[in-house]
Design an enzyme around this catalytic site. Structure first.
Site: not given
Ligand SMILES: [Zn+2]
Length: 345
Positions: A13, A15, A99, A136, A174, A246
């Site tokens: 995960h 970004h 996602k 999420h 997460h 994350d």
């Molecule tokens: Zn994230």
């Protein structure tokens, strides 16, 4: 123990953003990690196959020379997502997951899903072709307290979707609560990523003695009993739990602000932080499962062929406080204790 050699880890995960930020922070992940699941919440989001191909090309261009890092692409699920486009992107090998963001849950999630009935055909197609759905896992209802949003999501959203699609492979991203850990442990066909920072901080780190914006992330860190449940799950070696950092860069002016952005940037020192946490629990032998083996198994991929070696030094390892990018400075996560482990080779 002062040396630990493990299969090269992956980040399930991550970004990476775009443009100057992408170029500035990508080397921080590419240094230690073999692969990463790349989050699609750009502006505009990565929705169609063509978006994912273009984003993958930009990532490959931004990679340091000689890097063998492999971005694993995802699509951002919207209420207009076409099941045939998703199936084609999966069949071509381009994407490894889809996602799902509840609309408004976190950074750049305005295009996310409000009406879960509208995405039913996509979810049915994904179950049929074996493509995992990453959640999420927070509701966004204004009447739900921010510290309760994960637990309420499991009950109101996750459970009905899983019951309607029992063959759908699901990743709870997460996970931040004991409720989430317990749910995943009891569920079939399901795994969860755990971030580096949620293994370390609690909500006190954000709020006691002044507001510390670099510890603010979403889902927000919870009380210590939840953090401790995450540590127990991560260090147990249980195949359902694996690393998804994350790591989410924002430039300092956007964090240190009257309305600061959510995200902790942990790409630079994640392996050092994890080695510390696992050693503290007397579970260093399970670090490889969590960071290198459980994730690929969940996604049906082989683990990396090469290894990394972590070394423990007497004197603490110095990491840069900030990464200077063309977009501006990004503060590196401070675990609040000295780090003695580092990736030596
Ligand atoms: Zn994230």
């Amino acid at each position: 123990m002062t040396t630990l050699t493990i299969t090269r880890p992956d980040d399930w995960h991550l970004h990476l953003r775009d443009g100057d930020m992408l170029t500035g922070i990508l080397p921080e992940t590419a240094r230690d990690f073999g692969r990463a699941i790349i989050m699609p919440n750009l502006v505009p989001p990565v929705v169609r196959t063509t978006d994912a191909i273009a984003y993958r090309d930009r990532i490959m261009t931004a990679l340091p020379d000689g890097s063998t890092f492999e971005p694993l692409m995802t699509l951002y699920l919207t209420e207009d997502t076409d099941p045939a486009d998703v199936a084609a992107a999966h069949a071509s090998g381009l994407i490894k997951a889809v996602k799902l963001y509840p609309a408004g849950a976190t950074t750049n999630s305005a295009s996310g899903v409000s009406d879960f009935d509208k995405v039913r055909p996509v979810l049915e197609k994904m179950a049929e072709i074996g493509l995992p759905l990453c959640f999420h896992g927070e509701v966004t209802d204004a009447d739900i307290d921010i510290f309760d949003r994960e637990a309420v999501f499991l009950d109101r959203v996750m459970d009905p979707i899983r019951r309607a699609n029992p063959d759908l492979k699901v990743t709870l991203e997460h996970v931040t609560t004991k409720d989430g850990v317990d749910y995943v442990n009891a569920a079939e066909n399901m795994g969860a990523t755990i971030t580096t920072h949620h293994l370390i901080i609690t909500r006190n780190d954000i709020l006691v003695g002044g507001i510390r914006p670099h510890y603010y992330c979403l889902p927000v860190a919870k009380r210590a009993l939840h953090r401790d449940a995450l540590v127990a799950a991560a260090t147990s070696g249980n195949a359902k739990f694996f690393l998804g950092t994350d790591s989410a860069p924002h430039i300092d002016p956007l964090k240190e602000s009257g309305c600061g952005c959510a995200g902790c940037f942990t790409a630079t020192n994640t392996m050092s932080c994890l080695a510390h946490v696992f050693e503290n629990e007397g579970k260093l032998e399970n670090l490889e499962r969590f960071a290198s083996l459980n994730g690929p198994a969940h996604y049906g991929l082989a683990s990396n062929a090469d290894k990394i070696t972590l070394r423990k030094s007497e004197t603490p390892v110095e990491f840069p406080a900030k990464i200077e990018t063309g977009a501006g400075p990004v503060t590196v996560f401070d675990p609040g204790f000295p780090l003695h482990w580092h990736v030596a080779e």
